[in-house]
Design a protein around this motif. Structure first.
Motif, PDB file in Angstrom:
ATOM      1  N   PHE A  43      21.405  44.808 -12.305  1.00 24.80           N
ATOM      2  CA  PHE A  43      20.956  43.500 -12.804  1.00 24.80           C
ATOM      3  C   PHE A  43      19.453  43.588 -13.044  1.00 24.80           C
ATOM      4  N   ASP A  44      18.977  42.976 -14.133  1.00 28.01           N
ATOM      5  CA  ASP A  44      17.533  42.996 -14.349  1.00 28.01           C
ATOM      6  C   ASP A  44      16.857  41.962 -13.450  1.00 28.01           C
ATOM      7  N   ALA A  45      15.578  42.197 -13.197  1.00 29.23           N
ATOM      8  CA  ALA A  45      14.823  41.370 -12.254  1.00 29.23           C
ATOM      9  C   ALA A  45      14.784  39.907 -12.691  1.00 29.23           C
ATOM     10  N   LYS A  46      14.704  39.653 -13.985  1.00 31.48           N
ATOM     11  CA  LYS A  46      14.648  38.270 -14.480  1.00 31.48           C
ATOM     12  C   LYS A  46      15.948  37.529 -14.154  1.00 31.48           C
ATOM     13  N   THR A  47      17.067  38.182 -14.323  1.00 27.70           N
ATOM     14  CA  THR A  47      18.362  37.588 -14.008  1.00 27.70           C
ATOM     15  C   THR A  47      18.488  37.314 -12.516  1.00 27.70           C
ATOM     16  N   VAL A  48      18.032  38.259 -11.712  1.00 23.69           N
ATOM     17  CA  VAL A  48      18.102  38.091 -10.255  1.00 23.69           C
ATOM     18  C   VAL A  48      17.183  36.953  -9.828  1.00 23.69           C
ATOM     19  N   TRP A  49      15.977  36.894 -10.399  1.00 21.47           N
ATOM     20  CA  TRP A  49      15.070  35.804 -10.035  1.00 21.47           C
ATOM     21  C   TRP A  49      15.661  34.447 -10.427  1.00 21.47           C
ATOM     22  N   ALA A  50      16.291  34.374 -11.582  1.00 19.26           N
ATOM     23  CA  ALA A  50      16.924  33.117 -12.007  1.00 19.26           C
ATOM     24  C   ALA A  50      18.002  32.703 -11.011  1.00 19.26           C
ATOM     25  N   ALA A  51      18.749  33.665 -10.494  1.00 14.62           N
ATOM     26  CA  ALA A  51      19.787  33.363  -9.505  1.00 14.62           C
ATOM     27  C   ALA A  51      19.167  32.875  -8.201  1.00 14.62           C
ATOM     28  N   VAL A  52      18.093  33.523  -7.764  1.00 12.49           N
ATOM     29  CA  VAL A  52      17.400  33.095  -6.545  1.00 12.49           C
ATOM     30  C   VAL A  52      16.862  31.680  -6.735  1.00 12.49           C
ATOM     31  N   ALA A  53      16.227  31.439  -7.873  1.00 14.62           N
ATOM     32  CA  ALA A  53      15.644  30.123  -8.141  1.00 14.62           C
ATOM     33  C   ALA A  53      16.715  29.034  -8.148  1.00 14.62           C
ATOM     34  N   LYS A  54      17.845  29.324  -8.768  1.00 14.00           N
ATOM     35  CA  LYS A  54      18.930  28.343  -8.806  1.00 14.00           C
ATOM     36  C   LYS A  54      19.489  28.100  -7.400  1.00 14.00           C
ATOM     37  N   ASP A  55      19.694  29.184  -6.667  1.00  9.80           N
ATOM     38  CA  ASP A  55      20.253  29.091  -5.321  1.00  9.80           C
ATOM     39  C   ASP A  55      19.341  28.287  -4.389  1.00  9.80           C
ATOM     40  N   ARG A  56      18.063  28.485  -4.491  1.00  6.85           N
ATOM     41  CA  ARG A  56      17.089  27.844  -3.599  1.00  6.85           C
ATOM     42  C   ARG A  56      16.461  26.603  -4.215  1.00  6.85           C
ATOM     43  N   GLU A  57      16.925  26.228  -5.427  1.00  8.82           N
ATOM     44  CA  GLU A  57      16.398  25.064  -6.150  1.00  8.82           C
ATOM     45  C   GLU A  57      14.885  25.163  -6.371  1.00  8.82           C
ATOM     46  N   LEU A  58      14.461  26.331  -6.840  1.00  9.42           N
ATOM     47  CA  LEU A  58      13.058  26.574  -7.170  1.00  9.42           C
ATOM     48  C   LEU A  58      12.864  26.419  -8.663  1.00  9.42           C
ATOM     49  N   SER A  59      11.666  26.106  -9.079  1.00  8.93           N
ATOM     50  CA  SER A  59      11.364  26.124 -10.511  1.00  8.93           C
ATOM     51  C   SER A  59      10.920  27.536 -10.860  1.00  8.93           C
ATOM     52  N   PHE A  60      11.201  27.949 -12.081  1.00  7.37           N
ATOM     53  CA  PHE A  60      10.791  29.291 -12.485  1.00  7.37           C
ATOM     54  C   PHE A  60      10.321  29.357 -13.883  1.00  7.37           C
TER      55      PHE A  60
END
Length: 60
Positions: A43-60
């Motif tokens: 998985f590319d880092a951008k996709t993983v960060w988007a998943a983390v942000a969604k999971d933790r309700e962060l803005s990105f």
């Protein structure tokens, strides 16, 4: 997103818990993988960060 940028964001958001979160927290957005597993599986880092942000309700 470069992998280095990804890990910097992780440290900014989770501080000293970033490594533990990356190794231990399983996310459905990543197909039941952890951050470490998703990155290892290609998985590319951008996709993983988007998943983390969604999971933790962060803005990105």
């Amino acid at each position: 997103m470069q992998l280095q940028d990804f890990w910097e964001r992780m440290r900014e958001e989770f501080g000293p818990l970033s490594d533990s979160f990356a190794r231990d927290h399983v996310m459905s957005e990543l197909g039941g993988r952890t951050v470490v597993e998703a990155l290892r599986d290609g998985f590319d880092a951008k996709t993983v960060w988007a998943a983390v942000a969604k999971d933790r309700e962060l803005s990105f």
